[in-house]
Design a protein around this motif. Structure first.
Motif, PDB file in Angstrom:
ATOM      1  N   ASP A   1       0.766  -1.126  -0.129  1.00  0.00           N
ATOM      2  CA  ASP A   1       0.073  -0.180   0.085  1.00  0.00           C
ATOM      3  C   ASP A   1       0.719   1.289   0.035  1.00  0.00           C
ATOM      4  N   TYR A   2       1.991   1.127   0.558  1.00  0.00           N
ATOM      5  CA  TYR A   2       2.880   2.433   0.760  1.00  0.00           C
ATOM      6  C   TYR A   2       3.792   2.806  -0.420  1.00  0.00           C
ATOM      7  N   GLY A   3       3.729   1.719  -1.524  1.00  0.00           N
ATOM      8  CA  GLY A   3       4.580   1.941  -2.618  1.00  0.00           C
ATOM      9  C   GLY A   3       6.030   1.228  -2.554  1.00  0.00           C
ATOM     10  N   GLU A   4       6.492   0.914  -3.511  1.00  0.00           N
ATOM     11  CA  GLU A   4       7.822   0.171  -3.717  1.00  0.00           C
ATOM     12  C   GLU A   4       8.808   0.799  -3.038  1.00  0.00           C
ATOM     13  N   LEU A   5       9.530   1.859  -2.986  1.00  0.00           N
ATOM     14  CA  LEU A   5      10.547   2.494  -2.063  1.00  0.00           C
ATOM     15  C   LEU A   5      10.241   2.421  -0.572  1.00  0.00           C
ATOM     16  N   ILE A   6       9.168   2.597  -0.108  1.00  0.00           N
ATOM     17  CA  ILE A   6       8.881   2.646   1.296  1.00  0.00           C
ATOM     18  C   ILE A   6       8.861   1.141   1.650  1.00  0.00           C
ATOM     19  N   LEU A   7       8.134   0.105   0.838  1.00  0.00           N
ATOM     20  CA  LEU A   7       8.454  -1.162   1.486  1.00  0.00           C
ATOM     21  C   LEU A   7       9.612  -1.923   1.331  1.00  0.00           C
ATOM     22  N   ASN A   8      10.465  -1.333   0.448  1.00  0.00           N
ATOM     23  CA  ASN A   8      11.838  -2.030   0.289  1.00  0.00           C
ATOM     24  C   ASN A   8      12.638  -1.402   1.428  1.00  0.00           C
ATOM     25  N   ASP A   9      12.411  -0.124   1.870  1.00  0.00           N
ATOM     26  CA  ASP A   9      13.054   0.295   3.132  1.00  0.00           C
ATOM     27  C   ASP A   9      12.696  -0.696   4.466  1.00  0.00           C
ATOM     28  N   ARG A  10      11.187  -0.942   4.420  1.00  0.00           N
ATOM     29  CA  ARG A  10      10.690  -1.528   5.642  1.00  0.00           C
ATOM     30  C   ARG A  10      11.384  -3.021   5.542  1.00  0.00           C
ATOM     31  N   PHE A  11      11.599  -3.666   4.275  1.00  0.00           N
ATOM     32  CA  PHE A  11      12.153  -4.977   4.335  1.00  0.00           C
ATOM     33  C   PHE A  11      13.546  -5.067   4.898  1.00  0.00           C
ATOM     34  N   SER A  12      14.348  -4.047   4.588  1.00  0.00           N
ATOM     35  CA  SER A  12      15.768  -3.855   4.926  1.00  0.00           C
ATOM     36  C   SER A  12      15.971  -3.452   6.546  1.00  0.00           C
ATOM     37  N   GLN A  13      14.795  -3.017   7.208  1.00  0.00           N
ATOM     38  CA  GLN A  13      14.728  -2.813   8.402  1.00  0.00           C
ATOM     39  C   GLN A  13      14.297  -4.023   9.461  1.00  0.00           C
ATOM     40  N   SER A  14      13.981  -4.828   8.769  1.00  0.00           N
ATOM     41  CA  SER A  14      13.253  -6.032   9.340  1.00  0.00           C
ATOM     42  C   SER A  14      14.301  -7.070   9.835  1.00  0.00           C
ATOM     43  N   LYS A  15      14.390  -7.407  11.016  1.00  0.00           N
ATOM     44  CA  LYS A  15      15.290  -8.315  11.627  1.00  0.00           C
ATOM     45  C   LYS A  15      14.726 -10.056  11.355  1.00  0.00           C
ATOM     46  N   PHE A  16      13.338  -9.840  11.085  1.00  0.00           N
ATOM     47  CA  PHE A  16      12.833 -11.264  10.744  1.00  0.00           C
ATOM     48  C   PHE A  16      12.754 -11.400   9.026  1.00  0.00           C
ATOM     49  N   SER A  17      12.555 -12.616   8.586  1.00  0.00           N
ATOM     50  CA  SER A  17      12.661 -12.875   7.093  1.00  0.00           C
ATOM     51  C   SER A  17      11.113 -12.642   6.608  1.00  0.00           C
ATOM     52  N   TRP A  18      11.379 -12.131   5.320  1.00  0.00           N
ATOM     53  CA  TRP A  18       9.945 -12.079   4.557  1.00  0.00           C
ATOM     54  C   TRP A  18      10.085 -13.081   3.315  1.00  0.00           C
ATOM     55  N   ILE A  19       8.901 -13.803   3.184  1.00  0.00           N
ATOM     56  CA  ILE A  19       8.828 -14.900   2.227  1.00  0.00           C
ATOM     57  C   ILE A  19       7.656 -14.729   1.108  1.00  0.00           C
ATOM     58  N   CYS A  20       7.871 -14.901  -0.106  1.00  0.00           N
ATOM     59  CA  CYS A  20       6.559 -15.102  -0.885  1.00  0.00           C
ATOM     60  C   CYS A  20       7.133 -15.661  -2.210  1.00  0.00           C
ATOM     61  N   ALA A  21       6.533 -16.890  -2.617  1.00  0.00           N
ATOM     62  CA  ALA A  21       6.966 -17.677  -3.588  1.00  0.00           C
ATOM     63  C   ALA A  21       6.376 -17.245  -5.129  1.00  0.00           C
ATOM     64  N   ASN A  22       5.248 -16.484  -4.884  1.00  0.00           N
ATOM     65  CA  ASN A  22       4.668 -16.116  -6.174  1.00  0.00           C
ATOM     66  C   ASN A  22       4.663 -14.609  -6.443  1.00  0.00           C
ATOM     67  N   VAL A  23       5.928 -14.058  -6.272  1.00  0.00           N
ATOM     68  CA  VAL A  23       5.879 -12.431  -6.727  1.00  0.00           C
ATOM     69  C   VAL A  23       7.627 -12.375  -7.350  1.00  0.00           C
ATOM     70  N   ASN A  24       7.561 -11.813  -8.074  1.00  0.00           N
ATOM     71  CA  ASN A  24       9.040 -11.453  -9.007  1.00  0.00           C
ATOM     72  C   ASN A  24       8.946  -9.964  -9.026  1.00  0.00           C
ATOM     73  N   THR A  25      10.207  -9.661  -8.221  1.00  0.00           N
ATOM     74  CA  THR A  25      10.406  -8.044  -8.039  1.00  0.00           C
ATOM     75  C   THR A  25      11.563  -7.500  -8.895  1.00  0.00           C
ATOM     76  N   SER A  26      11.933  -8.223  -9.961  1.00  0.00           N
ATOM     77  CA  SER A  26      13.352  -7.935 -10.649  1.00  0.00           C
ATOM     78  C   SER A  26      13.294  -6.808 -11.367  1.00  0.00           C
ATOM     79  N   ASN A  27      11.941  -6.442 -11.680  1.00  0.00           N
ATOM     80  CA  ASN A  27      11.885  -5.011 -12.646  1.00  0.00           C
ATOM     81  C   ASN A  27      11.577  -3.901 -11.649  1.00  0.00           C
ATOM     82  N   SER A  28      11.532  -3.984 -10.386  1.00  0.00           N
ATOM     83  CA  SER A  28      11.238  -2.785  -9.366  1.00  0.00           C
ATOM     84  C   SER A  28      12.365  -2.784  -8.327  1.00  0.00           C
ATOM     85  N   THR A  29      12.147  -1.705  -7.548  1.00  0.00           N
ATOM     86  CA  THR A  29      13.319  -1.237  -6.463  1.00  0.00           C
ATOM     87  C   THR A  29      13.189  -2.198  -5.284  1.00  0.00           C
ATOM     88  N   ILE A  30      12.350  -3.234  -5.092  1.00  0.00           N
ATOM     89  CA  ILE A  30      12.160  -3.998  -4.146  1.00  0.00           C
ATOM     90  C   ILE A  30      13.152  -5.178  -4.061  1.00  0.00           C
TER      91      ILE A  30
END
Length: 475
Positions: free
Chosen positions: A113-142
């Motif tokens: 909901d917050y957009g790519e840049l913000i989500l990528n920042d939240r991912f990088s701040q997480s000490k826990f793992s994020w998982i998802c088998a059915n997304v491809n982010t290769s063309n994005s900033t995530i």
């Protein structure tokens, strides 16, 4: 005799010593020995922070007794203005989950909901793992999340495979989020992704394989019936309390908004679940808490600047009442003839008394932009009839007479199909239903929530929409 007794005692002590030494060198637990593990889970907390201090206390107490993992079924954002309107959108949730000690979370649809840049920042701040088998982010900033995560705890390998729903748009495969915020991402239907992991348990030498999903209860049932690779399924998205076994696979979901904590106790032997028990803990009734987590949450709540009084409500407003209020205020704020709001975008009720800024953000948490279009009555009718969208509206009267839609002005005069109206709405609707909104919109310099707040701040009259019914869905 003493000499013989001494020799016997020495022999026994030596044997015991050698046996203990052998066990200390071998950290592998015999495969025929049962092991216990507890998996705690939440899902769809939607920004709610207050019960995390209780979760921390519960988990720490269990760690004194058992091996423990703590996991999340997705949708950690969107629903609490303390989180959603923080200067770093979403960061309070990441900070608190880090401190509580989460191990892994699947990505939910509202994570985008917050957009790519913000989500990528939240991912990088997480000490826990994020998982998802059915997304491809290769063309994005995530950064590309892993499809799965194997966690080894006391010799046990627990593997989690992540899946997110993709029912956000009829003519596309995306999650239920703002389409313009996932334009650079590619998603697969979970059915097409999960078959790639039919042998995941063997390849990871996992003792337990868990589907950690954000698919919803019905899709979890389908997953269990058609893709029985998993030892259990921990889900989210449908906000249901689920404790069912389908095709011999236990399926759990813990409701929403951090009201509950699920507790799964497993006994594992020879890479099989020997026994399983489940408890749903009502966090609102639990009284103990971790002081450090509570202090952190209290700090975020106290420094959110959301308690400004911006208006007054004469009565309690249900969600449908709020829909009428919402569309009429936006019509005036945006200076248009007609406003729409999708019913799913109204996320809260409104209490009687002073209206606080936080209440508007909890009603409309998605940071959707405000846009206007020029549309003929015929185009509006076609949109309503073909999409069958459920809406609240203001500015006209919309009726269904048999199979025909009639649109009348406020004097109850039926409007000709060639009549053009200015239509104001949040930008989520034209993004999802883009086949009906083909022209370039006029973009307002505020979100829909900000538009509501600005109007209420500048207009001192009391609010009461409890007698207004502005709901429509073509049947």
């Amino acid at each position: 005799m003493k000499s013989i007794n001494f020799i016997i005692k020495y022999f026994i002590i030596s044997v015991l010593f050698l046996a203990c030494s052998k066990n200390s060198e071998n950290t592998q637990i015999p495969t025929n020995q049962s092991q216990e593990i507890t998996i705690f889970h939440i899902n769809d907390q939607h920004g709610q922070l207050d019960n995390f201090s209780k979760i921390k206390h519960i988990v720490d107490e269990e760690k004194k007794l058992s091996n423990v993992l703590l996991v999340c079924g997705g949708d950690i954002f969107s629903g609490n203005p303390v989180v959603d309107n923080h200067p770093q959108k979403g960061f309070p949730m990441i900070d608190v989950m880090n401190a509580v000690g989460f191990d892994v979370s699947v990505i939910g649809n509202h994570e985008f909901d917050y957009g790519e840049l913000i989500l990528n920042d939240r991912f990088s701040q997480s000490k826990f793992s994020w998982i998802c088998a059915n997304v491809n982010t290769s063309n994005s900033t995530i950064s590309q999340p892993n499809a799965f995560k194997t966690i080894t705890i006391n010799g046990l390998n627990i593997t989690f495979l992540g899946l997110v729903e993709t029912s956000g748009k009829d003519n596309d495969i995306i999650p239920s989020t703002h389409p313009w915020r996932v334009q650079n991402l590619t998603f697969e239907k979970f059915e097409n992704s999960v078959v790639k992991y039919a042998n995941l348990k063997e390849s990871q030498q996992a003792d337990v394989l868990v589907a950690l999903t954000h698919l919803g209860e019905n899709s979890d049932f389908k997953l269990a019936n058609n893709y029985p690779y998993f030892d259990l399924i921990i889900g989210g998205h449908s906000h249901t309390v689920t404790n069912q076994t389908v095709n011999n696979i236990p399926i759990y979901q813990a409701g929403s908004n951090l009201n509950n904590l699920g507790k799964i106790k497993l006994s594992i032997k020879n890479k099989q679940i020997e026994s399983i028990s489940y408890q749903l803990i009502n966090l609102n009734n639990y009284t103990n808490f971790d002081a450090a987590i509570k202090e952190k949450v209290d700090y975020y709540n106290a420094n959110s600047n959301l308690d400004d009084i911006i208006g007054f409500s004469e009565a309690y407003h249900s969600k449908s009442d709020v829909g009428s209020l919402y569309t009429d205020i936006l019509r005036k704020q945006m200076n248009v003839d007609l406003t729409f709001q999708n019913t799913g975008g109204i996320r809260n009720t409104l209490d009687a008394g002073n209206i606080l800024k936080r209440e508007i953000y909890s009603i409309d948490p998605f940071n959707n932009g405000s846009v206007t279009y020029s549309m003929t009555i015929a185009e509006i009718k076609n949109f309503l009839k073909q999409s069958k969208i459920a809406i609240y509206y203001a500015g006209v009267n919309i009726l269904q007479v048999n199979s025909t839609i009639e649109i009348r002005d406020e004097n109850n005069q039926q409007l000709n199909d060639n009549t053009t109206l200015t239509v104001g709405l949040n930008d989520y609707i034209p993004a999802v239903y883009d086949t009906y909104f083909t022209q370039t919109p006029t973009i307002k310099p505020y979100t829909t929530a900000e538009g509501l707040i600005e109007y209420l701040q500048n207009n001192t009259g009391a609010i009461n929409y409890t007698q207004v019914n502005s709901y429509f869905q073509y049947q």
